[in-house]
Motif scaffolding. Structure first.
Motif, PDB file in Angstrom:
ATOM      1  N   TYR A  90     -44.224 116.514  48.975  1.00 51.44           N
ATOM      2  CA  TYR A  90     -43.543 116.704  47.685  1.00 51.44           C
ATOM      3  C   TYR A  90     -44.505 117.283  46.648  1.00 51.44           C
ATOM      4  N   GLY A  91     -45.768 116.837  46.679  1.00 51.22           N
ATOM      5  CA  GLY A  91     -46.745 117.399  45.749  1.00 51.22           C
ATOM      6  C   GLY A  91     -46.967 118.883  46.014  1.00 51.22           C
ATOM      7  N   TYR A  92     -47.050 119.233  47.296  1.00 56.73           N
ATOM      8  CA  TYR A  92     -47.272 120.625  47.665  1.00 56.73           C
ATOM      9  C   TYR A  92     -46.122 121.514  47.182  1.00 56.73           C
ATOM     10  N   PHE A  93     -44.891 121.065  47.369  1.00 62.55           N
ATOM     11  CA  PHE A  93     -43.758 121.930  47.028  1.00 62.55           C
ATOM     12  C   PHE A  93     -43.389 121.911  45.546  1.00 62.55           C
ATOM     13  N   PHE A  94     -43.722 120.815  44.812  1.00 61.96           N
ATOM     14  CA  PHE A  94     -43.185 120.692  43.450  1.00 61.96           C
ATOM     15  C   PHE A  94     -44.220 120.582  42.345  1.00 61.96           C
ATOM     16  N   TYR A  95     -45.528 120.530  42.662  1.00 61.75           N
ATOM     17  CA  TYR A  95     -46.518 120.338  41.601  1.00 61.75           C
ATOM     18  C   TYR A  95     -46.471 121.500  40.619  1.00 61.75           C
ATOM     19  N   LYS A  96     -46.119 121.185  39.356  1.00 63.30           N
ATOM     20  CA  LYS A  96     -46.038 122.189  38.287  1.00 63.30           C
ATOM     21  C   LYS A  96     -45.140 123.354  38.661  1.00 63.30           C
ATOM     22  N   LYS A  97     -44.110 123.082  39.457  1.00 61.62           N
ATOM     23  CA  LYS A  97     -43.206 124.161  39.859  1.00 61.62           C
ATOM     24  C   LYS A  97     -41.788 123.840  39.423  1.00 61.62           C
ATOM     25  N   GLU A  98     -41.023 124.894  39.219  1.00 65.09           N
ATOM     26  CA  GLU A  98     -39.601 124.740  38.997  1.00 65.09           C
ATOM     27  C   GLU A  98     -38.942 124.357  40.319  1.00 65.09           C
ATOM     28  N   ILE A  99     -37.945 123.459  40.265  1.00 68.53           N
ATOM     29  CA  ILE A  99     -37.237 123.111  41.495  1.00 68.53           C
ATOM     30  C   ILE A  99     -36.129 124.134  41.721  1.00 68.53           C
ATOM     31  N   PHE A 158     -30.484 119.092  42.179  1.00 66.99           N
ATOM     32  CA  PHE A 158     -29.874 118.693  40.912  1.00 66.99           C
ATOM     33  C   PHE A 158     -30.843 117.910  40.037  1.00 66.99           C
ATOM     34  N   LEU A 159     -31.811 117.222  40.655  1.00 69.90           N
ATOM     35  CA  LEU A 159     -32.900 116.591  39.916  1.00 69.90           C
ATOM     36  C   LEU A 159     -33.635 117.633  39.080  1.00 69.90           C
ATOM     37  N   GLY A 160     -33.873 118.801  39.676  1.00 71.64           N
ATOM     38  CA  GLY A 160     -34.545 119.881  38.963  1.00 71.64           C
ATOM     39  C   GLY A 160     -33.782 120.292  37.715  1.00 71.64           C
ATOM     40  N   GLY A 161     -32.463 120.161  37.738  1.00 70.65           N
ATOM     41  CA  GLY A 161     -31.653 120.539  36.590  1.00 70.65           C
ATOM     42  C   GLY A 161     -31.641 119.508  35.477  1.00 70.65           C
ATOM     43  N   VAL A 162     -31.833 118.232  35.817  1.00 70.27           N
ATOM     44  CA  VAL A 162     -31.722 117.199  34.781  1.00 70.27           C
ATOM     45  C   VAL A 162     -33.074 116.719  34.247  1.00 70.27           C
ATOM     46  N   LEU A 163     -34.168 116.960  34.989  1.00 68.36           N
ATOM     47  CA  LEU A 163     -35.464 116.454  34.535  1.00 68.36           C
ATOM     48  C   LEU A 163     -36.107 117.424  33.537  1.00 68.36           C
ATOM     49  N   PRO A 164     -36.602 116.925  32.414  1.00 70.24           N
ATOM     50  CA  PRO A 164     -37.260 117.805  31.436  1.00 70.24           C
ATOM     51  C   PRO A 164     -38.691 118.094  31.868  1.00 70.24           C
ATOM     52  N   TYR A 165     -38.827 118.721  33.054  1.00 68.80           N
ATOM     53  CA  TYR A 165     -40.160 118.800  33.647  1.00 68.80           C
ATOM     54  C   TYR A 165     -41.095 119.715  32.862  1.00 68.80           C
ATOM     55  N   LYS A 166     -40.542 120.706  32.148  1.00 71.20           N
ATOM     56  CA  LYS A 166     -41.420 121.592  31.374  1.00 71.20           C
ATOM     57  C   LYS A 166     -42.115 120.819  30.252  1.00 71.20           C
ATOM     58  N   GLN A 167     -41.342 119.938  29.590  1.00 73.13           N
ATOM     59  CA  GLN A 167     -41.958 119.092  28.553  1.00 73.13           C
ATOM     60  C   GLN A 167     -43.019 118.180  29.150  1.00 73.13           C
ATOM     61  N   TRP A 168     -42.678 117.581  30.307  1.00 79.06           N
ATOM     62  CA  TRP A 168     -43.642 116.672  30.943  1.00 79.06           C
ATOM     63  C   TRP A 168     -44.937 117.390  31.257  1.00 79.06           C
ATOM     64  N   ILE A 169     -44.804 118.579  31.840  1.00 72.14           N
ATOM     65  CA  ILE A 169     -46.002 119.301  32.269  1.00 72.14           C
ATOM     66  C   ILE A 169     -46.830 119.682  31.050  1.00 72.14           C
TER      67      ILE A 169
END
Ligand code: FOL
Length: 175
Positions: A90-99, A158-169
């Motif tokens: 999961y780290g390899y596929f999603f670290y600082k990446k858009e889902i 769908f997790l990628g759509g609801v998580l505010p990952y840009k803010q987190w990063i």
């Protein structure tokens, strides 16, 4: 990749590890030969924030805590290896990446093939002294795999759509 974890990262890791333990050991389904749970959800979040190494380490800690508090079977090191590898995937596929659909499908296929269809059958055969081609290993596993691949892929996307990952990063990079 982060070399050390600051206080906020450690707190976030602890919360995600607690969610993994709860989802896998209390809210998951576990039989002698099969496990089904939603622990991959906090694990993906960990992967997005902390990368392959720390997510692998976090998953190993969750395995240790889960086994010491809620063990339903004797400890077996193979499943700790599974935990590390699944976190690292999961780290390899999603670290600082858009889902995207692409990395959702890739992460599910790689973890399903490597962990659920190659390593886990080996560990179960070793742990329970049953032949590797035994139907008790394969019948429930193949049924789960066919049902679970689309479910896990869809939840991941769908997790990628609801998580505010840009803010987190942005927030975690500032620290
Ligand atoms: N030893 C350790 N270290 N951790 C464990 O969780 C553990 N669990 C058992 C025995 N020793 C352990 C209980 N037995 C599966 C099925 C039964 C089982 C352990 C694992 C299994 O099918 N695991 C799959 C699914 C994992 C998931 O999706 O969460 C796997 O691929 O590991």
């Amino acid at each position: 990749m982060k070399k050390h974890l600051d206080a906020r990262s450690i707190t976030t890791m602890a919360l995600l590890i607690a969610m993994m333990v709860t989802l896998s050991r209390l809210l998951g389904i576990e039989t002698q030969f099969l496990k089904v749970s939603f622990a991959f959800i906090p694990e993906i979040i960990m992967g997005m924030l902390f990368g392959p190494l720390w997510t692998g380490v976090g998953a190993v800690i969750a395995d240790f805590i889960g086994m010491s508090l809620f063990a339903k079977a004797p400890f077996f090191i193979g499943f700790t290896i599974n935990a590390f590898l699944e976190g690292a995937i999961y780290g390899y596929f999603f670290y600082k990446k858009e889902i995207t659909w692409k990395n959702s499908i890739q992460s599910v296929l790689v973890s399903t093939i490597l962990i659920n269809l190659i390593l886990t059958p080996l560990w179960l055969a070793m742990m329970y002294h049953v032949p590797l081609n035994s139907w008790v290993i394969w019948a429930p596993r193949l049924i789960k795999t066919v049902i679970w691949i689309p479910i896990q892929t869809a939840i991941t996307y769908f997790l990628g759509g609801v998580l505010p990952y840009k803010q987190w990063i942005a927030r975690f990079n500032r620290a």
